[in-house]
Design a protein around this motif. Structure first.
Motif, PDB file in Angstrom:
ATOM      1  N   THR A 255       0.895  -1.232   0.056  1.00 38.11           N
ATOM      2  CA  THR A 255      -0.120  -0.038   0.065  1.00 38.11           C
ATOM      3  C   THR A 255       0.938   1.312  -0.059  1.00 38.11           C
ATOM      4  O   THR A 255       1.897   1.352   0.817  1.00 38.11           O
ATOM      5  N   TYR A 256       0.581   2.043  -0.935  1.00 37.22           N
ATOM      6  CA  TYR A 256       1.201   3.506  -1.130  1.00 37.22           C
ATOM      7  C   TYR A 256       0.223   4.485  -0.504  1.00 37.22           C
ATOM      8  O   TYR A 256      -0.824   4.681  -0.505  1.00 37.22           O
ATOM      9  N   PRO A 257       0.883   5.702   0.336  1.00 37.25           N
ATOM     10  CA  PRO A 257       0.021   6.803   0.502  1.00 37.25           C
ATOM     11  C   PRO A 257      -0.274   7.458  -0.585  1.00 37.25           C
ATOM     12  O   PRO A 257       0.530   7.737  -1.460  1.00 37.25           O
ATOM     13  N   ALA A 258      -1.536   8.252  -0.664  1.00 36.74           N
ATOM     14  CA  ALA A 258      -1.691   8.955  -1.970  1.00 36.74           C
ATOM     15  C   ALA A 258      -1.046  10.143  -1.823  1.00 36.74           C
ATOM     16  O   ALA A 258      -0.955  10.583  -2.979  1.00 36.74           O
ATOM     17  N   THR A 259      -0.501  10.866  -0.915  1.00 35.95           N
ATOM     18  CA  THR A 259       0.289  11.791  -0.818  1.00 35.95           C
ATOM     19  C   THR A 259       1.295  11.901   0.550  1.00 35.95           C
ATOM     20  O   THR A 259       1.198  10.860   1.221  1.00 35.95           O
ATOM     21  N   PRO A 260       2.128  12.770   0.400  1.00 40.87           N
ATOM     22  CA  PRO A 260       3.156  12.745   1.479  1.00 40.87           C
ATOM     23  C   PRO A 260       2.619  13.287   3.025  1.00 40.87           C
ATOM     24  O   PRO A 260       3.221  13.286   3.976  1.00 40.87           O
ATOM     25  N   ASN A 261       1.269  13.651   2.923  1.00 44.01           N
ATOM     26  CA  ASN A 261       0.596  13.949   4.253  1.00 44.01           C
ATOM     27  C   ASN A 261       1.016  12.654   5.124  1.00 44.01           C
ATOM     28  O   ASN A 261       0.632  11.678   4.913  1.00 44.01           O
ATOM     29  N   PRO A 262       1.377  13.160   6.325  1.00 41.16           N
ATOM     30  CA  PRO A 262       1.633  12.116   7.396  1.00 41.16           C
ATOM     31  C   PRO A 262       0.615  11.262   7.697  1.00 41.16           C
ATOM     32  O   PRO A 262       0.783  10.338   7.757  1.00 41.16           O
ATOM     33  N   GLU A 263      -0.649  11.884   7.566  1.00 38.37           N
ATOM     34  CA  GLU A 263      -1.842  11.239   7.957  1.00 38.37           C
ATOM     35  C   GLU A 263      -2.157  10.276   6.931  1.00 38.37           C
ATOM     36  O   GLU A 263      -2.816   9.166   7.022  1.00 38.37           O
ATOM     37  N   ASP A 264      -1.732  10.510   5.467  1.00 40.21           N
ATOM     38  CA  ASP A 264      -1.767   9.461   4.351  1.00 40.21           C
ATOM     39  C   ASP A 264      -0.721   8.306   4.791  1.00 40.21           C
ATOM     40  O   ASP A 264      -1.224   6.912   4.365  1.00 40.21           O
ATOM     41  N   VAL A 265       0.391   8.681   5.197  1.00 38.36           N
ATOM     42  CA  VAL A 265       1.534   7.738   5.214  1.00 38.36           C
ATOM     43  C   VAL A 265       1.047   6.906   6.582  1.00 38.36           C
ATOM     44  O   VAL A 265       1.308   5.366   6.255  1.00 38.36           O
ATOM     45  N   ARG A 266       0.432   7.319   7.364  1.00 39.92           N
ATOM     46  CA  ARG A 266      -0.140   6.201   8.484  1.00 39.92           C
ATOM     47  C   ARG A 266      -1.118   5.238   8.122  1.00 39.92           C
ATOM     48  O   ARG A 266      -1.099   4.267   8.429  1.00 39.92           O
TER      49      ARG A 266
END
Length: 485
Positions: A255-266
């Motif tokens: 799974t990849y985060p949609a953006t570098p937003n830390p909440e997306d990374v989490r």
């Protein structure tokens, strides 16, 4: 002194081959004493963008059991490997296969799941398959449970939701370990065990119509029973055939985060944890701490016998295998759309997709291999990877350059991962002959190097026809992955 060297190519003895499942190829569903399985009560869907693997209720089950035909249940007919296994294995040998992954149909050995004695005709069939593989020096890699179990156990215990199914399964595993001792060096317990969170196809438990929380409870409890059964099978094999190895099998979806937003990374990290939870248990021998919060927040209570944790801890798997077809994208504030007909998540704008909407990500395979090697430090085995496509047979030929391109790009990334230091045992692409689709039970979704003349309704000659990709894979194996042209 530390030597700064690294492998430049696939290792000597790398296991090239292909993979199938009994319920998708064998057919002969009511031959030689075989019992009905959970795979054989799931109807074919009309819309290939939907899935049918879990659409079973008590009502549809009763209808399926009463139906003595294969018209609505294509997995009952497969592609008749039961009567064509010699021809098919000869074609695999012509390609140069070093390994063939197949599954043993539990309901062919114990038709009712708990029979007093095994069905000898079923055991003899797999005797013959193993003899044929030995004739060509082809290593068998055998899956013990590939999306099927005797339907009688669903009727009696609601499948794996009942703890009684553990003993039934381990009677089956002990039987086949003893029967094929010294003939099978690699075994797998449960195919894509993590997909049990989707329901019936893996757990054999009917839970349609229940609330989401009730479904989660049933599914994770059923999966716990599979964890215990897998650990017991590991212990059995190590006692019965010390030279053989046994592995887990995961449907790996990085799974990849949609953006570098830390909440997306989490959010992406959470998705990966839910995926890797299964190999954490089977490879490390214990439930990871991060699942405690998930269980608490979703009112899931895992009921364990007093000895369960010791059984898991003392019997981890020897290696980790997984399927790889696609990656996924997620973000913290969206549920996501369906990606293809299997996964829920966002679409990746950098990737192309298959006829079924599965996004194609070869580099993701390298990322996955490195991540799993770093996490577990156990040998890895890619046991499924391939392209389902709408192949066209014209003048008795199939020109499937798109399949060659797909496989080439993934094999290139496998080599990169080996150069990165990943310990990779082998690669069995899915599936070397066209077979019945797991997700939709159609024939039109073709993966093979070998075209089978059969349509979605079961019409055709069943003739086996080599596609262009047949000669290409033959060349890849002969060169141990060096000639990908």
């Amino acid at each position: 002194m530390y030597k700064q060297t690294y492998p430049k190519s696939f290792p000597k003895g790398f296991l090239w081959g292909g993979a199938t499942a009994a319920n998708q190829v064998e057919g002969a569903w009511n031959v030689d004493g075989k019992g009905l399985s959970t795979a054989e009560v799931v109807q074919k869907v009309d819309d290939r963008h939907q899935v049918s693997m879990g659409d079973v209720t008590q009502e549809t089950l009763d209808i399926a059991i009463a139906d003595k035909t294969d018209t609505r249940y294509p997995k009952r007919r497969g592609v008749d490997f039961y009567h064509h296994y010699k021809e098919d294995i000869a074609l695999f040998a012509e390609m140069g296969f070093k390994v063939y992954r197949f599954s043993i149909a539990w309901s062919r050995i114990f038709p009712q799941g708990e029979d007093q004695t095994p069905n000898e005709a079923g055991l003899v069939f797999y005797d013959h398959v193993l003899e044929e593989l030995a004739k060509y020096d082809m290593v068998p890699l055998v899956t013990l449970s590939h999306y099927e179990m005797p339907i009688a156990l669903t009727q009696k215990y609601n499948g794996w939701a009942g703890r009684e199914t553990i003993a039934a399964f381990n009677k089956f595993t002990e039987t086949v370990f003893n029967r094929y001792r010294g003939k099978v060096p690699y075994w797998l317990t449960f195919n894509e065990i993590n997909t049990g969170t989707w329901g019936f196809h893996e757990t054999g438990a009917i839970d349609k119509g229940l609330s989401e929380k009730e479904q989660l409870q049933i599914r994770y409890q059923a999966l716990h029973h599979q964890f215990v059964a897998s650990a017991i099978a590991t212990k059995q094999l190590h006692r019965i055939d010390a030279s053989a190895q046994i592995g887990s099998m995961l449907a790996r979806m990085q799974t990849y985060p949609a953006t570098p937003n830390p909440e997306d990374v989490r959010a992406a990290q959470l998705e990966d944890e839910k995926n890797l939870f299964f190999t954490d248990v089977q490879a490390r021998g214990e439930y990871p701490e991060y699942m405690n919060r998930f269980f608490k927040e979703n009112d899931v209570v895992i009921h364990m016998a007093e000895s369960d944790q010791d059984i898991l801890l003392e019997n981890p798997v020897d290696f980790i295998s997984f399927s790889y077809y696609m990656t996924n994208v997620t973000q913290h504030d969206q549920d996501g759309d369906s990606v293809g007909n299997m996964v829920i998540g966002g679409r990746n704008p950098y990737l192309k997709e298959s006829d079924w909407g599965w996004q194609i990500d070869p580099v993701g395979l390298r990322i996955t291999l490195n991540a799993m090697w770093d996490r577990y430090r156990k040998p890895l085995f890619i046991v499924e990877n391939g392209l389902g496509a709408l192949d066209k047979l014209e003048d008795n030929q199939v020109h499937d350059q798109y399949r060659i391109d797909y496989l080439r790009s993934h094999i290139e990334q496998m080599k990169e991962a080996i150069m990165d230091g990943v310990n990779l045992l082998g690669y069995t692409m899915w599936g070397p002959i066209d077979l019945i689709s797991f997700s939709t039970s159609e024939m039109s979704k073709r993966y093979g190097f070998i075209y089978i003349d059969q349509d979605d309704d079961g019409n055709g000659t069943l003739n086996r026809i080599k596609k262009d990709s047949f000669a290409w894979y033959q060349k890849v194996i002969a060169s141990n992955g060096e000639d990908l042209g």
